[in-house]
Write a protein that holds these residues in place. Structure first.
Motif, PDB file in Angstrom:
ATOM      1  N   UNK A 366     -10.383   4.335   8.543  1.00 31.70           N
ATOM      2  CA  UNK A 366     -10.590   4.724   9.934  1.00 31.70           C
ATOM      3  C   UNK A 366      -9.234   4.999  10.583  1.00 31.70           C
ATOM      4  N   UNK A 367      -9.100   6.205  11.133  1.00 33.09           N
ATOM      5  CA  UNK A 367      -7.884   6.503  11.903  1.00 33.09           C
ATOM      6  C   UNK A 367      -8.228   6.318  13.387  1.00 33.09           C
ATOM      7  N   UNK A 368      -7.230   6.522  14.252  1.00 39.87           N
ATOM      8  CA  UNK A 368      -7.499   6.369  15.676  1.00 39.87           C
ATOM      9  C   UNK A 368      -8.473   7.445  16.170  1.00 39.87           C
ATOM     10  N   UNK A 369      -8.672   8.497  15.322  1.00 41.92           N
ATOM     11  CA  UNK A 369      -9.574   9.573  15.748  1.00 41.92           C
ATOM     12  C   UNK A 369     -10.975   9.485  15.135  1.00 41.92           C
ATOM     13  N   UNK A 370     -11.024   9.157  13.818  1.00 37.77           N
ATOM     14  CA  UNK A 370     -12.342   9.232  13.167  1.00 37.77           C
ATOM     15  C   UNK A 370     -12.434   8.356  11.917  1.00 37.77           C
ATOM     16  N   UNK A 371     -13.655   8.275  11.389  1.00 39.22           N
ATOM     17  CA  UNK A 371     -13.927   7.573  10.133  1.00 39.22           C
ATOM     18  C   UNK A 371     -13.888   8.548   8.972  1.00 39.22           C
ATOM     19  N   UNK A 372     -13.283   8.143   7.864  1.00 40.36           N
ATOM     20  CA  UNK A 372     -13.329   8.967   6.647  1.00 40.36           C
ATOM     21  C   UNK A 372     -14.046   8.150   5.579  1.00 40.36           C
ATOM     22  N   UNK A 373     -15.266   8.541   5.243  1.00 41.75           N
ATOM     23  CA  UNK A 373     -15.999   7.835   4.180  1.00 41.75           C
ATOM     24  C   UNK A 373     -15.435   8.251   2.833  1.00 41.75           C
ATOM     25  N   UNK A 374     -15.140   7.274   1.989  1.00 40.36           N
ATOM     26  CA  UNK A 374     -14.489   7.561   0.703  1.00 40.36           C
ATOM     27  C   UNK A 374     -15.158   6.800  -0.430  1.00 40.36           C
ATOM     28  N   UNK A 375     -15.160   7.449  -1.633  1.00 39.33           N
ATOM     29  CA  UNK A 375     -15.604   6.744  -2.841  1.00 39.33           C
ATOM     30  C   UNK A 375     -14.401   6.127  -3.548  1.00 39.33           C
ATOM     31  N   UNK A 376     -13.247   6.734  -3.339  1.00 37.18           N
ATOM     32  CA  UNK A 376     -12.038   6.259  -4.043  1.00 37.18           C
ATOM     33  C   UNK A 376     -10.847   6.362  -3.103  1.00 37.18           C
ATOM     34  N   UNK A 377      -9.998   5.329  -3.150  1.00 33.67           N
ATOM     35  CA  UNK A 377      -8.800   5.346  -2.308  1.00 33.67           C
ATOM     36  C   UNK A 377      -7.569   5.135  -3.192  1.00 33.67           C
ATOM     37  N   UNK A 378      -6.648   6.088  -3.109  1.00 35.37           N
ATOM     38  CA  UNK A 378      -5.453   6.023  -3.959  1.00 35.37           C
ATOM     39  C   UNK A 378      -4.246   5.713  -3.090  1.00 35.37           C
ATOM     40  N   UNK A 379      -3.513   4.693  -3.502  1.00 36.51           N
ATOM     41  CA  UNK A 379      -2.295   4.320  -2.783  1.00 36.51           C
ATOM     42  C   UNK A 379      -1.095   4.916  -3.523  1.00 36.51           C
ATOM     43  N   UNK A 380      -0.513   5.976  -2.949  1.00 30.73           N
ATOM     44  CA  UNK A 380       0.733   6.531  -3.509  1.00 30.73           C
ATOM     45  C   UNK A 380       1.840   6.118  -2.551  1.00 30.73           C
ATOM     46  N   UNK A 381       1.861   4.796  -2.273  1.00 23.85           N
ATOM     47  CA  UNK A 381       2.646   4.280  -1.158  1.00 23.85           C
ATOM     48  C   UNK A 381       3.991   3.695  -1.570  1.00 23.85           C
ATOM     49  N   UNK A 382       4.439   3.991  -2.781  1.00 20.99           N
ATOM     50  CA  UNK A 382       5.817   3.671  -3.138  1.00 20.99           C
ATOM     51  C   UNK A 382       6.058   2.225  -3.541  1.00 20.99           C
ATOM     52  N   UNK A 383       7.322   1.849  -3.446  1.00 26.54           N
ATOM     53  CA  UNK A 383       7.792   0.612  -4.078  1.00 26.54           C
ATOM     54  C   UNK A 383       8.715  -0.187  -3.161  1.00 26.54           C
ATOM     55  N   UNK A 384       8.783  -1.473  -3.426  1.00 23.12           N
ATOM     56  CA  UNK A 384       9.882  -2.284  -2.922  1.00 23.12           C
ATOM     57  C   UNK A 384      11.030  -1.977  -3.896  1.00 23.12           C
ATOM     58  N   UNK A 385      11.824  -0.972  -3.528  1.00 18.13           N
ATOM     59  CA  UNK A 385      12.738  -0.343  -4.491  1.00 18.13           C
ATOM     60  C   UNK A 385      14.033  -1.148  -4.696  1.00 18.13           C
ATOM     61  N   UNK A 386      14.690  -0.863  -5.785  1.00 15.18           N
ATOM     62  CA  UNK A 386      16.025  -1.342  -6.168  1.00 15.18           C
ATOM     63  C   UNK A 386      16.107  -2.877  -6.261  1.00 15.18           C
ATOM     64  N   UNK A 387      15.962  -3.567  -5.120  1.00 19.53           N
ATOM     65  CA  UNK A 387      16.062  -5.030  -5.176  1.00 19.53           C
ATOM     66  C   UNK A 387      14.683  -5.680  -5.307  1.00 19.53           C
ATOM     67  N   UNK A 388      13.620  -4.881  -5.286  1.00 19.79           N
ATOM     68  CA  UNK A 388      12.249  -5.409  -5.302  1.00 19.79           C
ATOM     69  C   UNK A 388      11.965  -6.283  -6.508  1.00 19.79           C
ATOM     70  N   UNK A 389      12.407  -5.829  -7.698  1.00 20.57           N
ATOM     71  CA  UNK A 389      12.105  -6.635  -8.892  1.00 20.57           C
ATOM     72  C   UNK A 389      12.934  -7.918  -8.904  1.00 20.57           C
ATOM     73  N   UNK A 390      14.068  -7.906  -8.192  1.00 18.34           N
ATOM     74  CA  UNK A 390      14.857  -9.147  -8.072  1.00 18.34           C
ATOM     75  C   UNK A 390      14.176 -10.102  -7.085  1.00 18.34           C
ATOM     76  N   UNK A 391      13.600  -9.512  -6.007  1.00 15.24           N
ATOM     77  CA  UNK A 391      12.882 -10.346  -5.027  1.00 15.24           C
ATOM     78  C   UNK A 391      11.719 -11.095  -5.681  1.00 15.24           C
ATOM     79  N   UNK A 392      11.145 -10.449  -6.712  1.00 14.90           N
ATOM     80  CA  UNK A 392       9.931 -11.009  -7.316  1.00 14.90           C
ATOM     81  C   UNK A 392      10.224 -12.217  -8.221  1.00 14.90           C
TER      82      UNK A 392
END
Ligand code: NA7
Length: 537
Positions: A366-392
Motif C-alpha cells: 500500500x502506498x500513500x495513494x493506492x493498494x497494489x495487490x501482488x502474488x509475489x514481492x521481490x526485494x532488490x533493496x541492496x545490502x549493508x555494504x562493505x562493513x555489513x559482514x563485519x557487523x554480523x
C-alpha cells in the motif's frame, strides 16, 4: 574442533568461500599452511552463489573478470558470453575448486557468530551458530563487499502472504512469474538487471522506485570458440592493461578535457561510448565528468536524452531520469533493454518519491495513494555494504575492544588489510581497499596477505598489529584521495549509506577511491620494507 592447550588448531582460518576465500585457500595451501575455510552457504561462489536472480550477470568483461593466477585455468576455461551470466560464473568457480581440490579444506553451512583474539596464546577463536569452536594463529576475512542483504524498513515486511524473495537470497529452484502479479522494490544495479527478465513472463510487474539510477547499455554478446582462441592469445596483454588502469578494468581513462571539445565532438564521443560494451561511458569519458559538476551536468543531460528517446511515455521517462545525483556518481548499473521494459503494457512504474510506501500487507503493498495487490514481492533493496559482514560477527580484539566500536565513526584501517587492536587479522576486500574490477583486486590483496603471513613465519614472528600512527596516516590518506570526487558527495552503498540500517544514515569513507596502481604502490612498499611500520612480535 578446538585448540590443544594454548596452541591453535589451524595456521589460518578463512571466513568465506567466494572468490577471495577460494584464492586465499589456494595461495596459503601452496605455502604449506594449515588452512580451513568456513562458509555460511552450502557451496562455493559467495556473491555468485547467493545472487542467482534472473538476469544476474557480470558488468565487467568476463575475460578480464576471471582469475589470472593459473595458466591452466586460462587455457582450459571458455567463457561463452562477453558478460557472463550467474550460472556460468558459478560453474567457473566450481571448476576452479574441483581443479585444485579446494573443497577438502572447506566447511559449508557454517555461520560464524563471534571472533575473539586470545592475547596469551596469540590466536583467534571463532564460534559458529551451533557453538562449534575453531582456532587459528591468523584470521583472513574474505566476506565480500556486498553480502549482507537488507530489507526495507517499512511496516509489515513480515506480513505479506505471497511469495517473497530478496534478490541476494534467490531460491535454487526455478521461480515462475507466469500468470502472477509481481512487485519489485528497488531500482539499483540488481533490479535493473532483473526487471526486463521478469517482465517477459509476469502477468503484471509493478516497479516501486525511490531513486532512479543512471543506467547505460551493456551490449552483451556471445563469445564463439574461435573468438575464445583469439582472446586466449591476448590474455597477457589484457591483464597488463588491467594492472595499469585506475579501477583495474579494460576501460582506460580518457585524459581529454571536455572544455577543449566542441559540442559536436562531445556528442560524437558520447554516442560512441554509449554504443560500446561495458563501462566505457563511465570510465573512459572526459577526465572532468566525475569531479566537475558542470562537466557532469553535460554528460548527465546526454544520458537523460537517451532515456527520453527510449521510453515511449514521457511521464514515465521523466520519472526514470535521476534528479538528485549526476551520471557516474553512483556505481553505474549496466542494462539490457531496461528502459524498453517500461514500454510493455504489463509493466508499471510507481514513483515512491510521489507516493511513498505506507505498508506491506498480507495481500500486497500500500502506498500513500493506492493498494497494489501482488502474488509475489521481490526485494532488490541492496545490502549493508562493505562493513555489513563485519557487523554480523562479534569481533573482539585486544583487551576486549570491539570492532563495532573502533569503526563507530567509519572504518579505520591500516592499508585496508589490517585493524589496530585486532592482531593477526587480515581483510580481503575489507574497507579502505581499492575495489573496481573485484577479482583483480582480490588477487592483489590475497597475494599481499599471504606474502605477509609467509614473512612472519619465516622470521619466527607470531604477532602482527598496525600501530596507531600507521592507522591514522592511512585513514587520513584514504580520506584525502576521496576528496573532490562527486561520488563521495552522494548517498549510495559506496559512501556507506543504507537508509534501512539505523547506524548507516551518515556518509563515511568506506573504500579507497584513489587509483588501484597507487594503492598497490603504497602497500607493496610496506611489504618491501619488511613490514617494519607494523608492530611485530
Ligand atoms: P543498491 O544499488 O544498493 O540498490 C538498492 C535499491 O533498493 C535502491 O534503488 C534503493 O533506493 C532501493 N531501496 C532500498 N530500500 C528501500 C526502501 N525502504 N524503499 C524503497 N526503495 C528502497 O543494491 P543492488 O543490489 O541493486 O546493487 C548493489 C551492487 O551490486 C551494485 O552497485 C553492483 O556493484 C553490484 P535508494 O537508492 O536507497 O533510494
Amino acid at each position: 574442533m578446538g585448540s590443544v592447550g594454548d596452541s591453535p588448531e589451524y595456521d589460518v582460518l578463512v571466513i568465506g568461500a567466494g572468490l577471495s576465500g577460494c584464492y586465499s585457500l589456494y595461495r596459503l595451501r601452496k605455502q604449506n599452511i594449515k588452512v580451513l575455510v568456513l562458509e555460511a552457504g552450502d557451496s562455493v561462489g559467495g556473491t555468485w552463489y547467493w545472487n542467482r536472480y534472473p538476469g544476474a550477470r557480470f558488468d565487467s568483461e568476463s575475460t578480464s573478470y576471471g582469475f589470472s593466477f593459473s595458466q591452466e585455468v586460462l587455457d582450459e576455461w571458455d567463457w561463452t558470453e562477453q558478460f557472463s551470466p550467474q550460472p556460468e560464473t558459478e560453474r567457473y568457480i566450481n571448476f576452479i575448486c574441483d581443479k585444485f581440490d579446494l573443497r577438502r579444506n572447506m566447511r559449508f553451512g557454517i555461520r560464524i557468530k563471534t571472533a575473539t583474539w586470545n592475547e596469551q596464546g596469540r590466536f583467534w577463536s571463532l564460534v559458529d551458530s551451533n557453538g562449534q569452536r575453531y582456532t587459528s594463529r591468523f584470521l583472513v576475512t574474505a566476506m565480500g563487499v556486498l553480502c549482507d542483504p537488507t530489507l526495507p524498513n517499512v511496516p509489515g515486511v513480515d506480513d505479506f502472504k505471497g511469495e517473497a524473495f530478496h534478490t541476494a537470497r534467490w531460491p535454487h529452484e526455478k521461480v515462475s512469474f507466469e500468470g502472477k502479479k509481481v512487485g519489485i522494490i528497488g531500482t539499483g544495479a540488481t533490479a535493473i538487471q532483473t526487471i526486463p527478465e521478469i517482465a517477459k513472463t509476469a502477468e503484471h510487474l509493478t516497479v516501486f522506485q525511490r531513486t532512479p539510477n543512471w543506467a547505460v547499455p551493456l551490449h552483451n554478446a556471445k563469445i564463439t570458440t574461435e573468438e575464445m582462441t583469439e582472446i586466449r592469445k591476448e590474455y597477457p596483454k589484457l591483464f597488463e592493461l588491467c594492472a595499469k588502469t585506475r579501477m583495474c578494468f579494460i576501460h582506460d581513462a580518457n585524459f581529454d578535457s571536455i572544455w577543449e571539445a566542441s559540442p559536436e565532438e562531445r556528442e560524437q564521443l558520447w554516442e560512441h561510448l554509449y554504443a560500446q560494451p561495458g563501462f566505457g561511458m563511465w570510465l573512459s569519458n572526459y577526465k572532468e565528468i566525475l569531479v566537475d559538476q558542470k562537466a557532469n551536468d553535460l554528460v548527465s543531460e546526454f544520458v537523460a536524452k537517451k532515456i527520453r528517446q527510449r521510453v515511449n511515455d514521457p511521464e514515465t521517462a521523466e520519472k526514470l531520469v535521476p534528479k538528485n545525483h549526476g551520471f557516474g556518481t553512483r556505481r553505474v548499473p549496466m542494462e539490457t533493454s531496461y528502459f524498453e521494459a517500461y514500454n510493455r503494457p504489463n509493466v508499471q512504474l510507481v514513483d515512491l518519491l510521489e507516493t511513498p510506501i505506507k505498508q506491506i500487507k498480507e495481500t500486497g503493498l500500500e502506498t500513500t495513494k493506492e493498494n497494489h495487490d501482488l502474488d509475489m514481492l521481490i526485494y532488490a533493496t541492496g545490502f549493508n555494504a562493505v562493513t555489513g559482514s563485519f557487523d554480523a560477527i562479534d569481533f573482539t580484539g585486544v583487551d576486549g575492544v570491539k570492532l563495532r566500536e573502533v569503526w563507530d565513526e567509519g572504518p579505520r584501517t591500516y592499508l585496508g588489510f589490517t585493524v589496530q587492536h585486532f592482531p593477526n587479522m587480515f581483510m580481503v576486500m575489507g574497507p579502505h581497499q581499492a575495489y573496481g574490477n573485484i577479482p583483480r583486486s582480490v588477487e592483489y590483496a590475497v597475494e599481499w596477505i599471504s606474502n605477509c603471513i609467509e614473512h612472519l613465519r619465516t622470521h619466527d614472528l607470531s604477532r602482527i598489529e598496525p600501530t596507531s600512527r600507521g592507522v591514522a596516516a592511512w585513514t587520513e590518506h584514504v580520506h584525502d584521495v576521496s576528496k573532490g570526487l562527486l561520488a563521495n558527495e552522494v548517498d549510495s552503498w559506496m559512501t556507506g549509506v543504507n537508509k534501512n540500517v539505523a547506524h548507516k544514515q551518515k556518509r563515511i569513507v568506506a573504500r579507497y577511491s584513489g587509483s588501484a596502481p597507487e594503492f598497490r604502490e603504497r602497500t607493496a612498499k610496506i611489504a618491501k620494507d619488511g613490514y617494519s611500520t607494523f608492530s611485530l612480535a
